[in-house]
Design an enzyme around this catalytic site. Structure first.
Site, PDB file in Angstrom:
ATOM      1  N   ASP A  12      24.347 -30.067   5.605  1.00  0.00           N
ATOM      2  CA  ASP A  12      26.241 -29.451   5.392  1.00  0.00           C
ATOM      3  C   ASP A  12      26.593 -31.229   4.399  1.00  0.00           C
ATOM      4  O   ASP A  12      25.631 -31.771   4.827  1.00  0.00           O
ATOM      5  CB  ASP A  12      26.524 -29.360   6.726  1.00  0.00           C
ATOM      6  N   ASP A  14      30.282 -32.485   3.799  1.00  0.00           N
ATOM      7  CA  ASP A  14      30.971 -33.081   4.056  1.00  0.00           C
ATOM      8  C   ASP A  14      31.087 -33.690   5.522  1.00  0.00           C
ATOM      9  O   ASP A  14      30.584 -33.128   6.307  1.00  0.00           O
ATOM     10  CB  ASP A  14      32.350 -32.877   3.626  1.00  0.00           C
TER      11      ASP A  14
HETATM   12  P1  B16 Z   1      36.998 -27.014  -0.892  1.00  0.00           P
HETATM   13  P2  B16 Z   1      31.126 -29.592   4.821  1.00  0.00           P
HETATM   14  C1  B16 Z   1      34.000 -28.406   3.896  1.00  0.00           C
HETATM   15  O1  B16 Z   1      32.871 -29.104   3.772  1.00  0.00           O
HETATM   16  C2  B16 Z   1      35.003 -29.976   4.824  1.00  0.00           C
HETATM   17  O2  B16 Z   1      34.518 -30.583   5.638  1.00  0.00           O
HETATM   18  C3  B16 Z   1      36.000 -28.926   4.836  1.00  0.00           C
HETATM   19  O3  B16 Z   1      37.643 -30.110   4.934  1.00  0.00           O
HETATM   20  C4  B16 Z   1      36.726 -28.200   3.414  1.00  0.00           C
HETATM   21  O4  B16 Z   1      37.913 -27.926   3.596  1.00  0.00           O
HETATM   22  C5  B16 Z   1      35.417 -27.291   3.407  1.00  0.00           C
HETATM   23  O5  B16 Z   1      34.641 -27.749   2.839  1.00  0.00           O
HETATM   24  C6  B16 Z   1      36.160 -26.169   2.189  1.00  0.00           C
HETATM   25  O6  B16 Z   1      36.208 -27.401   0.803  1.00  0.00           O
HETATM   26  O7  B16 Z   1      38.251 -27.349  -0.354  1.00  0.00           O
HETATM   27  O8  B16 Z   1      36.058 -28.151  -1.011  1.00  0.00           O
HETATM   28  O9  B16 Z   1      36.137 -25.994  -0.350  1.00  0.00           O
HETATM   29  O10 B16 Z   1      31.653 -29.920   5.678  1.00  0.00           O
HETATM   30  O11 B16 Z   1      30.847 -27.315   5.219  1.00  0.00           O
HETATM   31  O12 B16 Z   1      29.974 -29.559   3.928  1.00  0.00           O
HETATM   32 MG    MG Z   2      30.748 -30.605   7.625  1.00  0.00          MG
END
Ligand code: B16
Ligand code: MG
Length: 218
Positions: A12, A14
Site C-alpha cells: 500500500d 499512503d
Molecule cells: P486519491 P492508499 C488511499 O491511498 C488513501 O489512504 C485515502 O485517504 C485516499 O482517499 C485514497 O487513496 C484515494 O486517493 O484521491 O488520490 O485517488 O492508502 O490506498 O495508498
Molecule cells: Mg494506506
C-alpha cells in the site's frame, strides 16, 4: 492452510511508504468547511485507505447531492490535494520504507504498489521510488475499491503470481480486509484496533520483520 511460499509483496502507498494522510485531511477539511459539512481530524481517520468517492460519501453522511455537485466536490478536493503534493520529495518516505522494498528485491521477491489513490504514480515519482516496482496497481485500474479484493488481485495478475503467494502490507482496515478477501497474506501496519485482522501486525513500516512475513502462510 495452504503451504505456498510468498513470492511477491504488494505495498500500500499512503500510510505504509509515505504519510500523505495529513494532505488528504487538509484537502477534505477545506472542502467540508466550504460546503458547511461537519468534519475534523477524528472523522478523517475513517477515510484511511478509502477511495476518493467513498470518502466523499462518508463526509456527506447520507446527505443527498446532485451528481454534478458530487463530481465538483471530488474535483475540488483533488485539486487541493495535488497542490499540497507539490513539495513532496524523497524526504517524505517513511522510515524503513526503502530498506524494506530493497530487502524484498534482494530476496528475489516481485514487488508492486497496490494503492487506492489515483495519484499513486505522481506520489511514487515524487518520492523517487517509481523504478523499484515491477507493477503499479492504483485507483484508476479497478471499478470497485478496497475493501473489495479487485485491486490486489489485479496486481497479482500483472505480477504473474498466485494470490496465495502474495503478501500485502497495509495500514488501513479496508486494505487489510481487501487482502484477506483476495486470499493473500495480510500484514497490518499500525495499532491492533485498526489492523488487528491481519495475519501479522507491526507498529510501523520500520518494524516489519521480513523473515517473519516470509515464514508466515495464508
Ligand atoms: P486519491 P492508499 C488511499 O491511498 C488513501 O489512504 C485515502 O485517504 C485516499 O482517499 C485514497 O487513496 C484515494 O486517493 O484521491 O488520490 O485517488 O492508502 O490506498 O495508498
Ligand atoms: Mg494506506
Amino acid at each position: 492452510m495452504a503451504d505456498t511460499a510468498i513470492q511477491a509483496v504488494i505495498f500500500d502507498l499512503d500510510g505504509v511508504l509515505t504519510d500523505t494522510a495529513e494532505y488528504h485531511y487538509l484537502a477534505w477539511q477545506e472542502l467540508a468547511d466550504a460546503e458547511g459539512l461537519p468534519f475534523d481530524r477524528r472523522a478523517n481517520e475513517a477515510l484511511r485507505g478509502v477511495s476518493r468517492a467513498d470518502s466523499l460519501r462518508l463526509l456527506l453522511d447520507g446527505r443527498e447531492v446532485a451528481e454534478d455537485d458530487f463530481a465538483r466536490m471530488m474535483a475540488s478536493k483533488n485539486e487541493r490535494y495535488v497542490e499540497l503534493l507539490a513539495d513532496m520529495s524523497p524526504s517524505d518516505l517513511l522510515p524503513g520504507a526503502v530498506e524494506l522494498i530493497d530487502a524484498c528485491r534482494d530476496r528475489g521477491l516481485a514487488v508492486a504498489i497496490g494503492s487506492s489513490s489515483k495519484n499513486a504514480p505522481r506520489v511514487i515519482a515524487a518520492l523517487g521510488i517509481a523504478d523499484r516496482f515491477d507493477v503499479v496497481a492504483d485507483g484508476t485500474i479497478v471499478e470497485v475499491a478496497k475493501p473489495a479484493p479487485d485491486l490486489f488481485l489485479a496486481a497479482a495478475r500483472d505480477l504473474g503470481v498466485d494470490p496465495e503467494s502474495c503478501a500485502v502490507i497495509e495500514d488501513a482496515a479496508a486494505g487489510v480486509d481487501a487482502a484477506l478477501a483476495a486470499g493473500m497474506l495480510a500484514v497490518g501496519i499500525g495499532p491492533h484496533e485498526r489492523v488487528g485482522n491481519g495475519h501479522l501486525v507491526f507498529p510501523t513500516t520500520a518494524d516489519v520483520d521480513l523473515a517473519a512475513v516470509l515464514a508466515a502462510r495464508v
